[in-house]
Design an enzyme around this catalytic site. Sequence first.
Site, mmCIF file in Angstrom:
data_model
loop_
_atom_site.group_PDB
_atom_site.id
_atom_site.type_symbol
_atom_site.label_atom_id
_atom_site.label_comp_id
_atom_site.label_asym_id
_atom_site.label_seq_id
_atom_site.Cartn_x
_atom_site.Cartn_y
_atom_site.Cartn_z
ATOM 1 N N GLU A 1 24.506 -18.832 30.585
ATOM 2 C CA GLU A 1 23.830 -17.863 29.719
ATOM 3 C C GLU A 1 23.525 -16.639 30.580
ATOM 4 O OE1 GLU A 1 23.613 -18.069 26.656
ATOM 5 O OE2 GLU A 1 23.813 -20.201 26.181
ATOM 6 N N CYS B 1 16.959 -11.284 27.684
ATOM 7 C CA CYS B 1 18.426 -11.278 27.598
ATOM 8 C C CYS B 1 18.864 -10.567 26.324
ATOM 9 C CB CYS B 1 18.973 -12.702 27.603
ATOM 10 S SG CYS B 1 18.487 -13.689 29.022
#
Length: 393
Positions: free
Chosen positions: A147, A181
């Site tokens: 990720e 993110c």
Amino acid sequence: MIDICDFAVGLSRQLYGRTIASERPGHRLAETWHPLGVVGVVSAFNFPAAVWSWNTAVALACGDTVIWKPSELTPLISQACDRLLDRAAEEVGAPRDVHRLLLGDRAIGERLVDDPRVALVTATGSTRMGREVGPRVAARFGRSLLELGGNNAAVVAPSADLDLAVQGIVFAAAGTAGQRCTTLRRLIVHRDIADTLVARLTSAYAKLPIGDPFDEGTLVGPLISTTALDTMRDAVARAQAQGGKVLVGGGRRLTDTAPRAAYAEPVIVRVDEQTDVVREETFAPILYVLTYDTFEEAIALHNDVPQGLSSSIFTRDQQEAERFLSSEGSDCGIANVNIGTSGAEIGGAFGGEKETGGGRESGSDAWRAYMRPATNTINYSSRLALARNVSFL
């Protein structure tokens, strides 16, 4: 963390395989799933409890054990999470040796990545980190779930509800000081409404409550370090050198709240094209504004970055919304309509494409990454069906 633990408890009853029709009489095909073994979790500073928990809770529900290497910037939260899990296991009589915490620097993480006993390394962090972790795990034929960075964009169409769009944009771009993110980093606005929307955004930015994040009403807290602040300032300077115009903010350090902390004003920069600094992820509250004329141009701008995590469109045109969600639209792992790019619900798989790494965590069928499948053939007849009618009798 609490929600994902509840989710994982329910998931433990839903680790479904398949029954498959066999071409051989008296035979049955089945798919079963088994624990991988040891899962190594490498987490980043910005969500020190959430990212750990949505990996660990699912891994434990799948029957794996977990070794956790958190960011060295968040050791206290990491120790607290580890102790909470240990105490919960003790209270219900569950095994207490299924989770281990490794506090330390990069060298500790490298040992975890390189250890062949670790079946899966799930790592959250920058694309640069992923470029190192992925090949090292693959070299020993291990599995990795990555990720990585996001350079998330929102398209604002002429039909958009601007009241809704302003709220969604400001929260996604400036909230958590741009250290998600899924933070909104690029705004792609139709030329007909660009000036109106930008004026409203700059007005909202000028009133943003910046300060101690423990105070109710604060939207923008500090950056993680003065190094992050220097990186932010450098990105703004590069954007200006490449033709960008700063509309509000500028990265000025604010010292009134806490002199040693890296508080900064969120920045909006209007740019004419996606230069190299716009196509990079700067982990700070910088929002680049671009304009478009046609929907096709908006999608091309949106997808013309190396990252592919989160995306959104603000529109009241159903055709545009559906096209944005189709295979011809956003190339991200997360695509939203009339909501910002930041935030995610645990029921949906979280992750992205391209340099974001391709991994999926948390909801949907992301649990499959933490298990290994096996195909089973069961012969319940009294004959052995051999290919080409071979007979040994």
